[in-house]
Design an enzyme around this catalytic site. Structure first.
Site, PDB file in Angstrom:
ATOM      1  N   HIS A 104      37.710  31.175  50.720  1.00 11.77           N
ATOM      2  CA  HIS A 104      38.940  31.473  50.003  1.00 11.77           C
ATOM      3  C   HIS A 104      39.319  32.920  50.287  1.00 11.77           C
ATOM      4  O   HIS A 104      38.648  33.621  51.047  1.00 11.77           O
ATOM      5  CB  HIS A 104      38.808  31.178  48.504  1.00 11.77           C
ATOM      6  CG  HIS A 104      37.675  31.879  47.808  1.00 11.77           C
ATOM      7  ND1 HIS A 104      37.531  33.254  47.779  1.00 11.77           N
ATOM      8  CD2 HIS A 104      36.620  31.389  47.088  1.00 11.77           C
ATOM      9  CE1 HIS A 104      36.471  33.578  47.074  1.00 11.77           C
ATOM     10  NE2 HIS A 104      35.883  32.482  46.654  1.00 11.77           N
ATOM     11  N   CYS A 158      24.961  30.137  32.722  1.00  8.45           N
ATOM     12  CA  CYS A 158      25.105  31.335  33.546  1.00  8.45           C
ATOM     13  C   CYS A 158      26.418  32.032  33.196  1.00  8.45           C
ATOM     14  O   CYS A 158      27.475  31.389  33.162  1.00  8.45           O
ATOM     15  CB  CYS A 158      25.077  30.969  35.032  1.00  8.45           C
ATOM     16  SG  CYS A 158      25.496  32.323  36.152  1.00  8.45           S
TER      17      CYS A 158
END
Length: 524
Positions: free
Chosen positions: A21, A155
């Site tokens: 990306h 996380c």
């Protein structure tokens, strides 16, 4: 500006399971620009990028796609990561894959050396592990889940549940290097940049280091521990070593001595691996630590860090197919202070493209070349006596070249471009003020017309040289239009340290038709 010594610089080593990306592209073009600058300045330059292909995350992705891990990474690298380099016009010198034998064999040599030197021992380990990060998470990066993950520990980076792992592992004595690392940060304050990143690292190390688990035995997709084939080497240890194995560690001592140590440019989320674990590993092996680690910020879309999993990922081709690779490179490197977070929006990209590239630089180039063609039959005229305004342009060019070089030395590409852009703005103002189209109507002003157009053309020569590392395609077109038949080959021979020296463009050069460097983009 340059010593002619080695300038070895690396991108992070990318996970190919994450399709590229614009965040990946941002890092890559930044490193490529720094490498191009130093290469053009005469330094012995080497740029490395590559892919990190081992680990549990990759194994699970391959299984989900019903292929072997090797087949999976081969497909991803071939179809997505190699094309990224072409899309963004990246001139890397090497591309390393951690599944290549040249890497795997040398990683085993390195880990064996640490074992032989007494820095590795066997032990039991239990901790929460993030497969996305491929990391046992510290308390600071563990948060309580919400929504479907309520009641679980997740996380803080990926917002996904952590896994409690208990294994017999091998450990690296990272804790023994706390004092040596703090001394490194003290004696080499630029080892970690920017200052905010340095402060974070120093604080982390001062809080105390724990020994690092460097092997896994629950799966086999990785490089086997040389003295215990039932274990594979922890993927981050494997990955970090690419920077050394790619330039000859364990195989080509002459190449390694020529290239090492390196500068590393990384995203701030992987700073600790590069600024704490990696130099400690090198110290343990008796090798030089890196020359420096620069942590850039995140690209934010809608206020969130760029991420395919959160649907904020934008493929680089979505931009380059419309605006071109040079505009991509210019926008991300100039619009964001390198080292800080930056927000991306299509509106900002489009506005900067039109104002700074199409109307600013592109129009300056087109009308200068067109006026030389119209008023001097395409031959760059000689300059006559310089007036105060002409000398002002010469000073702006010299000052911009020096300021840009200083900024690059500090890894502030955005400041370098801002310095160079003062030339663009000054030349556009200079042409407006001197009105060469009016001078052309008066034969008595012929010499003055020549001086004005030579000044504009010579300013473009300096811009072509200075902007070449940032926008290699458009500057090559400009260079050729100014009468350099050899194109970029000759441009690269123009040392950046001389870019600000006035008079390098010889009178009598024949300009050629210049198609728009940055064509108008119609907005839907």
């Amino acid at each position: 500006m340059t010593s002619g010594r080695s300038f070895y610089i690396t991108t992070p080593i990318y996970y190919p399971s994450d399709l590229p990306h614009i965040g990946h592209g941002y890092t890559t073009v930044a490193v490529d620009t720094l490498a191009r600058w130093h290469r053009q300045a005469g330094d012995d330059t080497w740029m490395l990028t590559g892919t990190d292909e081992h680990g549990q995350k990759m194994l699970r992705a391959a299984a989900a796609n019903n292929v072997t891990p090797q087949e999976w990474v081969d497909k991803l690298v071939t179809e997505s990561w190699f094309p990224l380099l072409e899309t963004l016009d990246v001139a890397n010198d090497d591309f390393i894959r951690t599944t290549q034998p040249r890497h795997e064999e040398r990683v085993q040599q390195f880990v064996q050396a640490l074992f032989d030197r007494g820095y590795i021992y066997a032990g039991e380990y239990e901790a929460l592990y993030c497969v996305g990060c491929e990391e046992f998470k510290p308390e600071a990066e563990i948060v309580d889940g919400t929504g479907p993950f309520e009641g679980l520990k997740v996380c803080a980076i990926h917002s996904k549940p952590l896994e409690l792992l208990q294994e017999k592992n091998y450990f690296f004595k990272l804790s023994e290097f706390q004092d040596r690392l703090l001394e490194l940060y003290k004696t080499e304050p630029d080892f970690v940049r920017p200052e905010s990143a340095r402060n974070e690292v120093v604080s982390f190390v001062r809080s105390g280091l724990k020994d690092l688990s460097i092997s896994r035995s629950a799966f086999d997709w990785g490089i086997t521990v040389p003295w215990d084939p039932s274990h594979v080497i922890y993927v981050w240890v494997d990955a970090l070593l690419n920077y050394a194995t790619a330039v000859g560690y364990g195989n080509d001592p002459e190449q390694f001595a020529r290239r090492w140590p390196a500068f590393h440019v990384v995203g701030k989320d992987i700073l600790r691996f590069h600024a704490v674990i990696w130099p400690a590993m090198l110290m343990a092996a008796g090798l030089d630590v890196p020359r420096g680690v620069f942590a850039h910020g995140w690209l934010l879309v809608g206020g969130e860090k760029m991420s395919k999993s959160k649907l904020t990922g934008i493929a680089p081709t979505e931009i380059t197919d419309v605006f071109g690779s040079d505009a991509y490179r210019f926008y991300f490197l100039s619009a964001i202070a390198f080292g800080q977070d930056g927000s991306f929006s299509w509106e900002d990209l489009s506005a900067r493209y039109q104002a700074e590239l199409a109307n600013g630089f592109g129009n300056l180039a087109s009308r200068t070349v067109a006026m030389v063609e119209k008023y001097f039959d395409g031959v760059v005229p000689s300059a006559g006596a310089y007036a105060e305004g002409d000398l002002s342009i010469q000073k702006i060019v010299a000052d911009a070249a020096a300021a840009a070089d200083s900024a690059v030395e500090r890894f502030r590409i955005d400041e370098a471009i801002a310095a160079i852009w003062t030339i663009v703005d000054a030349l556009n103002g200079y042409i407006t003020e001197n009105e060469p189209w009016a001078l052309a109507k008066d034969e008595a002003q012929r010499e003055r017309l020549g001086t004005v157009l030579y000044t504009a053309a010579e300013g473009l020569r300096a811009l072509a040289v200075l902007l070449s590392p940032v926008m290699p395609s458009s500057t090559e077109k400009l260079w050729s239009a100014l009468g350099a038949d050899e194109g970029l080959g000759l441009l690269v021979e123009q040392p950046l340290r001389r870019a600000g020296e006035w008079g390098a463009l010889g009178a009598g050069a024949k300009v050629t038709v210049l198609t728009p460097l940055f064509p108008r983009v119609e907005q839907a």
